[in-house]
Design a protein around this motif. Structure first.
Motif, PDB file in Angstrom:
ATOM      1  N   LYS A  12      15.290  15.887   3.301  1.00 19.98           N
ATOM      2  CA  LYS A  12      14.648  14.617   2.982  1.00 19.98           C
ATOM      3  C   LYS A  12      13.154  14.809   2.749  1.00 19.98           C
ATOM      4  N   TYR A  13      12.544  15.669   3.577  1.00 21.43           N
ATOM      5  CA  TYR A  13      11.113  15.950   3.440  1.00 21.43           C
ATOM      6  C   TYR A  13      10.822  16.624   2.103  1.00 21.43           C
ATOM      7  N   MET A  14      11.679  17.574   1.709  1.00 21.01           N
ATOM      8  CA  MET A  14      11.453  18.347   0.493  1.00 21.01           C
ATOM      9  C   MET A  14      11.714  17.524  -0.764  1.00 21.01           C
ATOM     10  N   THR A  15      12.567  16.502  -0.655  1.00 22.93           N
ATOM     11  CA  THR A  15      12.955  15.747  -1.848  1.00 22.93           C
ATOM     12  C   THR A  15      12.281  14.379  -1.948  1.00 22.93           C
ATOM     13  N   GLN A  16      11.582  13.978  -0.911  1.00 22.67           N
ATOM     14  CA  GLN A  16      10.948  12.659  -0.948  1.00 22.67           C
ATOM     15  C   GLN A  16       9.824  12.627  -1.976  1.00 22.67           C
ATOM     16  N   LYS A  17       9.609  11.461  -2.542  1.00 21.58           N
ATOM     17  CA  LYS A  17       8.606  11.285  -3.584  1.00 21.58           C
ATOM     18  C   LYS A  17       7.526  10.325  -3.109  1.00 21.58           C
ATOM     19  N   ASP A  18       6.314  10.548  -3.599  1.00 17.90           N
ATOM     20  CA  ASP A  18       5.235   9.606  -3.321  1.00 17.90           C
ATOM     21  C   ASP A  18       5.524   8.298  -4.041  1.00 17.90           C
ATOM     22  N   ASP A  19       5.324   7.190  -3.337  1.00 20.85           N
ATOM     23  CA  ASP A  19       5.573   5.860  -3.900  1.00 20.85           C
ATOM     24  C   ASP A  19       4.276   5.219  -4.362  1.00 20.85           C
ATOM     25  N   CYS A  42       2.761   1.669  -6.690  1.00 19.22           N
ATOM     26  CA  CYS A  42       3.104   0.345  -7.202  1.00 19.22           C
ATOM     27  C   CYS A  42       2.265   0.020  -8.434  1.00 19.22           C
ATOM     28  N   VAL A  43       2.917  -0.525  -9.445  1.00 21.12           N
ATOM     29  CA  VAL A  43       2.258  -0.840 -10.709  1.00 21.12           C
ATOM     30  C   VAL A  43       2.552  -2.290 -11.081  1.00 21.12           C
ATOM     31  N   VAL A  44       1.509  -3.064 -11.371  1.00 20.29           N
ATOM     32  CA  VAL A  44       1.717  -4.432 -11.833  1.00 20.29           C
ATOM     33  C   VAL A  44       1.728  -4.448 -13.362  1.00 20.29           C
ATOM     34  N   ILE A  45       2.642  -5.238 -13.917  1.00 24.88           N
ATOM     35  CA  ILE A  45       2.727  -5.430 -15.361  1.00 24.88           C
ATOM     36  C   ILE A  45       2.291  -6.860 -15.643  1.00 24.88           C
ATOM     37  N   GLY A  74       3.132   4.691   1.399  1.00 25.71           N
ATOM     38  CA  GLY A  74       3.363   5.043   2.793  1.00 25.71           C
ATOM     39  C   GLY A  74       2.130   5.632   3.454  1.00 25.71           C
ATOM     40  N   GLU A  75       1.449   6.522   2.763  1.00 26.72           N
ATOM     41  CA  GLU A  75       0.249   7.159   3.305  1.00 26.72           C
ATOM     42  C   GLU A  75      -0.865   6.139   3.502  1.00 26.72           C
ATOM     43  N   ARG A  76      -0.950   5.190   2.581  1.00 27.36           N
ATOM     44  CA  ARG A  76      -1.989   4.183   2.673  1.00 27.36           C
ATOM     45  C   ARG A  76      -1.778   3.301   3.896  1.00 27.36           C
ATOM     46  N   LEU A  77      -0.513   2.940   4.154  1.00 25.09           N
ATOM     47  CA  LEU A  77      -0.204   2.125   5.319  1.00 25.09           C
ATOM     48  C   LEU A  77      -0.548   2.865   6.595  1.00 25.09           C
ATOM     49  N   GLY A  78      -0.210   4.162   6.625  1.00 26.88           N
ATOM     50  CA  GLY A  78      -0.518   4.968   7.802  1.00 26.88           C
ATOM     51  C   GLY A  78      -2.013   5.078   8.026  1.00 26.88           C
ATOM     52  N   HIS A  79      -2.766   5.236   6.918  1.00 28.48           N
ATOM     53  CA  HIS A  79      -4.219   5.331   7.020  1.00 28.48           C
ATOM     54  C   HIS A  79      -4.808   4.036   7.571  1.00 28.48           C
ATOM     55  N   GLN A  80      -4.295   2.900   7.101  1.00 28.25           N
ATOM     56  CA  GLN A  80      -4.780   1.610   7.570  1.00 28.25           C
ATOM     57  C   GLN A  80      -4.504   1.425   9.053  1.00 28.25           C
ATOM     58  N   GLU A  81      -3.306   1.861   9.510  1.00 24.95           N
ATOM     59  CA  GLU A  81      -2.951   1.727  10.908  1.00 24.95           C
ATOM     60  C   GLU A  81      -3.852   2.590  11.782  1.00 24.95           C
ATOM     61  N   LYS A  82      -4.164   3.824  11.302  1.00 24.09           N
ATOM     62  CA  LYS A  82      -5.056   4.704  12.059  1.00 24.09           C
ATOM     63  C   LYS A  82      -6.456   4.115  12.132  1.00 24.09           C
ATOM     64  N   THR A  83      -6.893   3.512  11.013  1.00 23.88           N
ATOM     65  CA  THR A  83      -8.223   2.915  10.984  1.00 23.88           C
ATOM     66  C   THR A  83      -8.325   1.779  11.985  1.00 23.88           C
ATOM     67  N   ARG A  84      -7.297   0.937  12.010  1.00 21.31           N
ATOM     68  CA  ARG A  84      -7.301  -0.177  12.951  1.00 21.31           C
ATOM     69  C   ARG A  84      -7.269   0.316  14.387  1.00 21.31           C
ATOM     70  N   ALA A  85      -6.525   1.405  14.621  1.00 17.89           N
ATOM     71  CA  ALA A  85      -6.395   1.934  15.979  1.00 17.89           C
ATOM     72  C   ALA A  85      -7.721   2.460  16.510  1.00 17.89           C
ATOM     73  N   HIS A  86      -8.595   2.913  15.605  1.00 14.58           N
ATOM     74  CA  HIS A  86      -9.879   3.482  16.022  1.00 14.58           C
ATOM     75  C   HIS A  86     -11.022   2.484  15.972  1.00 14.58           C
ATOM     76  N   GLN A  87     -10.709   1.247  15.562  1.00 15.31           N
ATOM     77  CA  GLN A  87     -11.753   0.244  15.540  1.00 15.31           C
ATOM     78  C   GLN A  87     -12.039  -0.236  16.972  1.00 15.31           C
ATOM     79  N   PRO A  88     -13.311  -0.445  17.319  1.00 15.61           N
ATOM     80  CA  PRO A  88     -13.641  -0.910  18.672  1.00 15.61           C
ATOM     81  C   PRO A  88     -13.111  -2.284  18.932  1.00 15.61           C
ATOM     82  N   SER A  89     -12.727  -2.534  20.180  1.00 18.87           N
ATOM     83  CA  SER A  89     -12.203  -3.843  20.569  1.00 18.87           C
ATOM     84  C   SER A  89     -13.325  -4.861  20.604  1.00 18.87           C
TER      85      SER A  89
END
Length: 217
Positions: free
Chosen positions: A10-17, A19-22, A198-213
């Motif tokens: 699955k790792y070797m065959t997965q593709k980067d996703d 999104c394109v608006v028309i 997927g990577e963008r979502l993960g990056h956003q989650e990491k950013t939020r996790a490191h933001q000060p309370s």
């Protein structure tokens, strides 16, 4: 062992996703273009009969795999009352396809006006842009040399992003292959700024996790 091998496969065959608006006015040929793209790049896919394609009310979606990535298309209705919904999709978009009806001279200025409004939206800053002069199969249509200067008046808004204007016939599939392959390469180049879904979502989650309370719940 099976789980390990399955995970590796699955790792070797997965593709980067991506999104394109028309986008474009109603009757510009957006859905016909999406069907042409799916027919061109999806083996054994039988596209809709063009005579069965009606004006989009809301959203059509489609997916193709090309050059090692997966493109998820959002074909948005172009009626005036639906254009206000377009910006709901901008933040998650990695590319924009703007479709122009080359045969509709009377609405060319209207098309330019909504193009300008779209391209100045900050959520699309730097996002690759593919402009399609559609319906080139019809006689006496406006060619790219005539259309391009009209839309290049927004050059300052387009900025330094990757941008290409090409003639196409969505009805006959002409120019579809060239445009999609160009867009994929442009999206890959821009992935440093706007990574795959997927990577963008993960990056956003990491950013939020490191933001000060802030102390508020």
């Amino acid at each position: 062992m099976y789980t390990l091998m399955h995970g590796f496969y699955k790792y070797m065959t997965q593709k980067d996703d991506y999104c394109v608006v028309i986008l474009g006015l109603d009757n510009a040929g957006k859905t016909t273009y999406l069907e042409a793209a799916k027919t061109t790049f999806t083996r054994n896919y039988k596209g809709l009969n063009p005579s069965k394609i009606t004006t989009t009310v809301g959203l059509n979606i489609g997916t193709i795999d090309v050059q090692g990535v997966r493109l998820n298309f959002w074909d948005l209705g172009g009626q005036q009352e639906l254009q206000s919904l377009w910006d709901k999709y901008y933040q998650e978009s990695h590319g924009v396809i703007y479709v122009i009806d080359s045969n509709d001279r009377e609405r060319m200025e209207e098309s330019k006006m909504i193009f300008d409004k779209m391209i100045k939206n900050e959520l699309l800053s730097g996002v690759p842009l593919l402009i399609l002069a559609n319906k080139q199969d019809l006689p006496d249509v406006m060619g790219v040399r005539e259309i391009k200067p009209v839309f290049q008046q927004a050059g300052a808004l387009i900025g330094r992003r990757d941008c290409l204007t090409i003639p196409v016939s969505a009805l006959h599939g002409e120019g579809v292959d060239e445009g999609i392959k160009w867009l994929v390469e442009a999206i890959k180049r821009h992935a440093v700024v706007r990574p795959p879904a997927g990577e963008r979502l993960g990056h956003q989650e990491k950013t939020r996790a490191h933001q000060p309370s802030t102390g508020f719940n």
